[in-house]
Enzyme design. Structure first.
Site: not given
Length: 823
Positions: A40, A86, A130
């Site tokens: 990570r 993921h 958006y």
């Protein structure tokens, strides 16, 4: 619930292991730490990507969201990445996606975003529903040839799909875009660099494998931040590249003139809105002087922060204060990345070597893949050419065959074709038997054979393989490289406000209400004695001037108060104002207690350890005290004790002496006494001093003069009503201290009480300031030389009700070339 517990709770477990809890905890923590480190937080040194970034790009590649496709909703990209590769939550994925689209975070953005993806003001990206995204062209270079078995793949988290362990990475992305992350017990912070410079360094390493970090630094001169700005000094850069760790000072780019400072580039990762807010807070709290307005005029064309300065403010000083607190940051370089799955701190050369090793493997595997395909194609073309050369026989065999399989068997028997060859021959159309088709196949066969030869050459010759890497790097540089944005400026060391302020002589004025200001000495031309002078301060009603003195802008001012405390500040810290200005309250400069007032100020060039210089003090009640200068070397912001005063006594004057002076103490009644300063033994700061002169009645001390016979020819005395005289030093015979003394000047109705005494020499100037703020500068030699017990001559013509407040002497070497003004 209890009903869920098996009734036979004593049933034996299938397997029981005994373990020490500390060992189990240690191993579990190590497993967790390595999962965070490798899975990570840290980038791979080969492609410069963390798993989340790699998975986002691969998911976009798999979905066809390339730079040539239309933008796709970010939520769609995040969903596919999370569902297939993921499984750590959509917010982490979207944050990583947004960062790859930020031109102020990435030197070469890997995502082409459409919509609000955040700003340098710290605004967060708009919700993923958006915004839209697709891969940028340069991101495709990271994935180029991934379908040609160039990298290893592993199964995804649920075993349904394959994902790449690393991307092919056609350019050194770790250095170009940098990386930052916090793992368990370690962190990484790799700065971004200029693509063209990194590629040049990589090519240099290919051509010169034994080169040093210093050699590579001729190409990679420094990090290149997407926000531009300046890196201060080269030593820190060298250390970072040589060791993999370092601390870079990153300074904003700004332009300064007389009335404003304009900031056009900010340090990397600086939050513009928060920065402006902090500057405004410092201005409001008085920590940042000289700023009257602050505006953010930034737009889509770039950063523009305008800092308007107050009249008279020194732009260099304000700029230095901004750099100390706001406009210069430190970037801590930690070039930590995963190499063979293990975290390593890499220097510049090692970073490029790891990338080159990876790129060698990618090009080798790609070449092997291409060679296999080319050989397969050559094999097919060889069979087709053989069939065309024997077209009549091939057609006849096919016509005579009972079915397709029989035809294949007959062809294999007649011409020794392979299965793949006969499959293609049987599938050939009659139109392919034309001479034109034959020529095309022959041409393709020659091209494929040449390609085979080239690929075999690359695989057999290391230098050829490196040449391919070099050529591909040059192509990427030609397509994507741009100009460096971050400049390197020399480190001039720590720059203080004092370094930026020119040394010049100033007149410092202090009022009874502790308003203080400084004015340039050049603003006051010498005049003949007896004039009214010019305005030197516009005092508020009821306030009066208490002292005026000469000081260099770099001198220390020691401010002694009515409570026996002493405070320290530099002359340049006193605001410079015009003649008609009132000044600034001293409480804004010194940490004075309620009711504490400045009684005397002395200027001193330095306060370094010096037991051979003394601050010699005189009090209103006639006491004199000498204290070594080095006892004042560490004056706190809250002041320190300078003298212990008896009730009703006050500090009147302070002189700087060196053990070779004579002291003359003068009183308001016109008396004076001269004695060797060594008659006053050095004392500690808390001492009261010793008797200097015996006072009669209500008489009191008004001044102290330190006489150096080699520099001073006369003693100058001035009275309240503006009269004064010069008397030879020899007229004041030396006595023992604590006597009644001799008459210095007559203090009749015309003269008024004495108010000042000074030792002067040829060429000196005299500055006299009245309580109402009038000031006159006149040559000392304009004042008549007379005996001690005389009345003197007019020095300053005072208005009714006004009186002389203070007298300062400008030594001959500091008077300048000012011409005498007859005004």
């Amino acid at each position: 619930m209890s009903s869920d517990i098996p009734e036979d709770s004593a049933a034996p477990a299938r397997r029981v292991e005994t373990a020490r809890i500390e060992q189990e905890m240690e191993q579990s923590y190590i497993d967790y730490a390595m999962s965070v480190i490798a899975g990570r937080a840290l980038p791979d040194a080969r492609d410069g990507l963390k798993p989340v970034h790699r998975r986002i790009l691969y998911a976009m590649h798999e979905a066809g969201v390339t730079s040539r496709a239309s933008h796709r909703k970010s939520s769609s990209v995040v969903g596919e990445t999370m569902g297939d590769f993921h499984p750590h939550g959509d917010s982490a994925i979207y944050d990583a996606l947004a960062r790859m689209a930020q031109g102020f975070s990435m030197r070469a953005p890997l995502v082409d975003g459409q919509g609000n993806f955040g700003s340098v003001d710290g605004d967060p990206p708009a919700a993923m529903r958006y915004t839209e995204a697709r891969m940028s062209p340069i991101a495709e270079e990271l994935l180029a040839d991934i379908g040609k078995d160039t990298v290893d793949f592993s199964t995804n988290y649920d075993g349904r799909k394959q994902e790449p362990d690393v991307l092919p990475a056609a350019f050194p992305n770790l250095l170009v875009n940098g990386s930052s992350g916090i793992a368990v017990g370690m962190s990484t912070n790799v700065p971004p660099h200029n693509l063209g410079e990194v590629i040049d360094a990589t090519i240099h390493l290919i051509e010169n494998p034994d080169c040093t970090v210093e050699d590579l630094m001729e190409h990679v001169v420094a990090p290149d931040f997407p926000t531009g700005a300046n890196i201060v000094g080269r030593n820190a850069i060298y250390k970072a590249y040589k060791t993999g760790r370092g601390r870079l000072r990153v300074r904003a780019e700004m332009e300064a003139d007389e009335d404003r400072i304009v900031v056009t580039e900010l340090p990397y990762q600086a939050n513009k809105a928060r920065l402006i807010e902090r500057i405004a807070d410092d201005v409001n709290e008085g920590k940042l002087d000289g700023v009257r307005d602050l505006r953010d005029e930034s737009d889509r064309d770039g950063i523009r922060i305008v800092i308007e300065l107050k009249r008279g403010a020194n732009p260099d000083v304000v700029k230095n204060q901004l750099l100390e607190s706001h406009l210069e940051t430190t970037f801590g370089v930690i070039n930590l990345a995963l190499v063979d799955g293990q975290p390593r701190v890499l220097d510049l050369k090692e970073t490029l070597e790891v990338y080159l090793d990876h790129r060698r493997e990618v090009v080798r595997r790609r070449s092997e893949y291409d060679l296999a395909e080319a050989e397969d194609r050559a094999h097919i073309l060889d069979g087709r050419l053989t069939a065309l050369e024997n077209a009549d026989e091939v057609v006849e065999l096919i016509q005579d065959a009972a079915d397709r399989d029989a035809a294949k068997a007959a062809l294999k028997a007649a011409f020794d074709f392979s299965d793949d060859q006969v499959d293609h021959i049987v599938a050939m159309q009659l139109g392919s038997l034309t001479s034109m088709e034959t020529a095309a196949i022959e041409e393709e066969y020659a091209e494929v054979q040449a390609r085979i030869d080239r690929l075999e050459e690359i695989l057999d010759n290391e230098s050829e393989l490196l040449g391919v890497i070099e050529d591909e790097l040059r192509e990427i540089k030609a397509d994507y490289a741009d100009e460096r944005r971050t400049r390197i400026i020399e480190d001039d060391g720590e720059v203080t406000d004092e370094d930026l302020i020119p040394q010049e002589d100033t007149l410092v004025v202090v009022s009874e209400d502790d308003y203080i200001k400084r004015m340039s000495l050049s603003a006051f031309d010498p005049q003949h004695r007896g004039g009214k002078g010019i305005i030197g301060a516009d005092l508020k009603e009821g306030d009066r001037v208490s002292s005026v003195f000469l000081a260099n802008t770099h001198d220390y001012l020691l401010c002694f108060t009515n409570r026996g405390q002493v405070y320290k500040l530099k002359t340049y810290q006193v605001p410079e104002m015009g003649r008609t200005a009132r000044g600034k309250s001293a409480v804004n400069l010194l940490d004075l207690d309620d009711g504490e007032e400045i009684e005397a100020v002395v200027d001193c060039e330095s306060l370094e350890d010096d037991a051979e210089r003394y601050l010699t003090m005189a009090t209103r009640d006639g006491r004199v005290k000498r204290t070594a200068v080095d006892e004042f070397g560490n004056i706190l912001s809250t002041g320190i004790r300078a003298i212990r005063l008896a009730e009703g006594d006050a500090l009147v004057d302070v002189e700087l002496t060196d053990g070779d002076h004579d002291l003359i103490v003068a009183t308001g009644g016109g008396m004076s006494i001269r004695f060797d300063e060594n008659e006053v033994r050095p004392m500690g700061r808390d001492a009261r001093g010793v008797g200097g002169i015996k006072l009669e009645g209500s008489d009191h001390v008004v001044g102290l003069a330190a006489v150096d016979p080699t520099d001073h020819d006369w003693v100058l005395s001035v009275t309240d009503n503006g009269y004064g005289k010069r008397s030879p030093v020899d007229a004041y015979r030396q006595q023992s201290r604590y006597g009644k003394g001799l008459i210095d000047i007559k203090t009749n109705e015309r003269n008024g009480p004495a108010c000042a005494i000074d030792a002067v020499g040829p060429g000196d100037d005299l500055v006299v300031m009245s309580e109402d703020g009038q000031i006159i500068r006149t040559p000392v030699e304009d004042v008549s030389t007379v005996g001690r017990n005389t009345m003197g001559v007019i020095v300053m013509d005072l208005d009714a009700g006004d009186a002389v407040a203070s007298v300062a002497v400008i030594p001959a070497e500091r008077t300048g070339d000012g011409e005498l003004d007859d005004a």
